[in-house]
Design an enzyme around this catalytic site. Structure first.
Site, PDB file in Angstrom:
ATOM      1  N   ARG A  44      22.084   3.176 -19.024  1.00 34.43           N
ATOM      2  CA  ARG A  44      23.199   4.108 -18.768  1.00 34.43           C
ATOM      3  C   ARG A  44      23.024   5.448 -19.489  1.00 34.43           C
ATOM      4  O   ARG A  44      24.009   6.150 -19.744  1.00 34.43           O
ATOM      5  CB  ARG A  44      24.544   3.492 -19.176  1.00 34.43           C
ATOM      6  CG  ARG A  44      24.943   2.300 -18.327  1.00 34.43           C
ATOM      7  CD  ARG A  44      26.229   1.683 -18.825  1.00 34.43           C
ATOM      8  NE  ARG A  44      26.584   0.546 -17.984  1.00 34.43           N
ATOM      9  CZ  ARG A  44      27.717   0.441 -17.296  1.00 34.43           C
ATOM     10  NH1 ARG A  44      28.628   1.383 -17.383  1.00 34.43           N
ATOM     11  NH2 ARG A  44      27.953  -0.616 -16.552  1.00 34.43           N
ATOM     12  N   ASP A 204      37.330  20.938 -34.703  1.00 34.50           N
ATOM     13  CA  ASP A 204      38.475  21.757 -34.277  1.00 34.50           C
ATOM     14  C   ASP A 204      39.663  21.340 -35.146  1.00 34.50           C
ATOM     15  O   ASP A 204      39.573  20.350 -35.878  1.00 34.50           O
ATOM     16  CB  ASP A 204      38.807  21.524 -32.795  1.00 34.50           C
ATOM     17  CG  ASP A 204      39.005  20.065 -32.469  1.00 34.50           C
ATOM     18  OD1 ASP A 204      37.999  19.364 -32.239  1.00 34.50           O
ATOM     19  OD2 ASP A 204      40.163  19.590 -32.479  1.00 34.50           O
TER      20      ASP A 204
END
Ligand SMILES: O=P(O)(O)O[C@H]1O[C@H](CO)[C@@H](O)[C@H]1O
Ligand SMILES: O=c1cc[nH]c(=O)[nH]1
Length: 235
Positions: A44, A204
């Protein structure tokens, strides 16, 4: 031998695994730390690498985003590949006022709004805590000229959903930052009697978005956290 999500052979993983959420950050970290980094799985696109760092074996593998994904990889690594410790090297949003973009956080404990750990022990609110030995090694290795915060974080299931008043209350309770995997990683480590730690770079701040990192900066700016994570991996 392969598991449903990891196409590696027994012995392909080192006892210590650094685990960012982002598989591209895993690749970057692997090549930064290890000249002999070898790709051992990429099912994946979730790349895992093993090599030698400071003379000791080390692996680096992505977890994907969110507690279900991190739990799948941690469970397979702990139960099938002999992994003894996983150190998450992630990013987070700052919550506490003293936390600034670019700072690092050691997640000693992880509150969560997820049901995953509440399913573990009947009628018990599971306490998701880091391994003390790993945390101590990470804190001891913190660069003196960097801001490093140590304490509780929250692992939320939603990245975008805003629950009115929740972030403000978390700040009041001294929660340092928000990410999306640590609580589940600590739960998986407890299930298998292994060690886990989370070291984060603040990308952030939830109350001040004026200096948020870009996606590229989030992939690249992890050096303080990485120094501490390597110390924990080899403690
Ligand atoms: O940068 P990583 O390690 O992926 O960590 C954080 O970033 C993702 C959200 O953007 C979530 O996985 C969160 O935990
Ligand atoms: O989960 C996360 C990661 C980084 N920043 C956030 O605000 N949340």
């Amino acid at each position: 031998m392969a598991t449903p999500h990891i196409a590696a052979e027994p012995g392909d993983f080192a006892p210590a695994v650094l685990m960012p959420g982002d598989p591209k950050r895993a690749e970057r970290i692997a090549h930064l730390l290890m000249e002999d980094a070898k790709l051992v799985t990429d099912v994946r696109g979730m790349m895992g690498f093993t090599g030698t760092c400071n003379g000791k074996p080390l692996s680096v593998m992505g977890s994907g985003m969110g507690q279900p994904s991190a739990t799948i990889y941690a469970t397979e690594l702990f139960s099938q590949y002999g992994v003894e410790r996983i150190i998450r090297v992630g990013t987070c949003g700052g919550i506490a006022p003293q936390v600034k973009v670019g700072d690092a956080i050691v997640g000693l404990a992880a509150h969560t709004d997820s049901a995953m750990n509440s399913l573990r022990i009947p009628n018990v609110h599971f306490s998701a805590v880091a391994d003390f030995e790993l945390a101590r090694a990470a804190v001891d290795a913190a660069p003196a000229d960097k801001n490093v915060h140590v304490g509780a974080i929250i692992s939320r299931d939603h990245f975008y959903l805003e629950v009115p008043g929740q972030t403000e209350t978390l700040a009041k309770y001294g929660v340092l930052g928000v990410e999306m995997e640590a609580a589940a990683l600590y739960g998986a480590a407890a299930e298998f009697g292994k060690q886990a730690l989370t070291v984060l770079t603040v990308s952030d701040h939830l109350f001040d978005h004026s200096s948020d990192m870009t996606a590229q900066e989030r992939e690249e700016n992890f050096h303080t956290a990485l120094t501490m994570a390597v110390a924990a991996a080899h403690c």
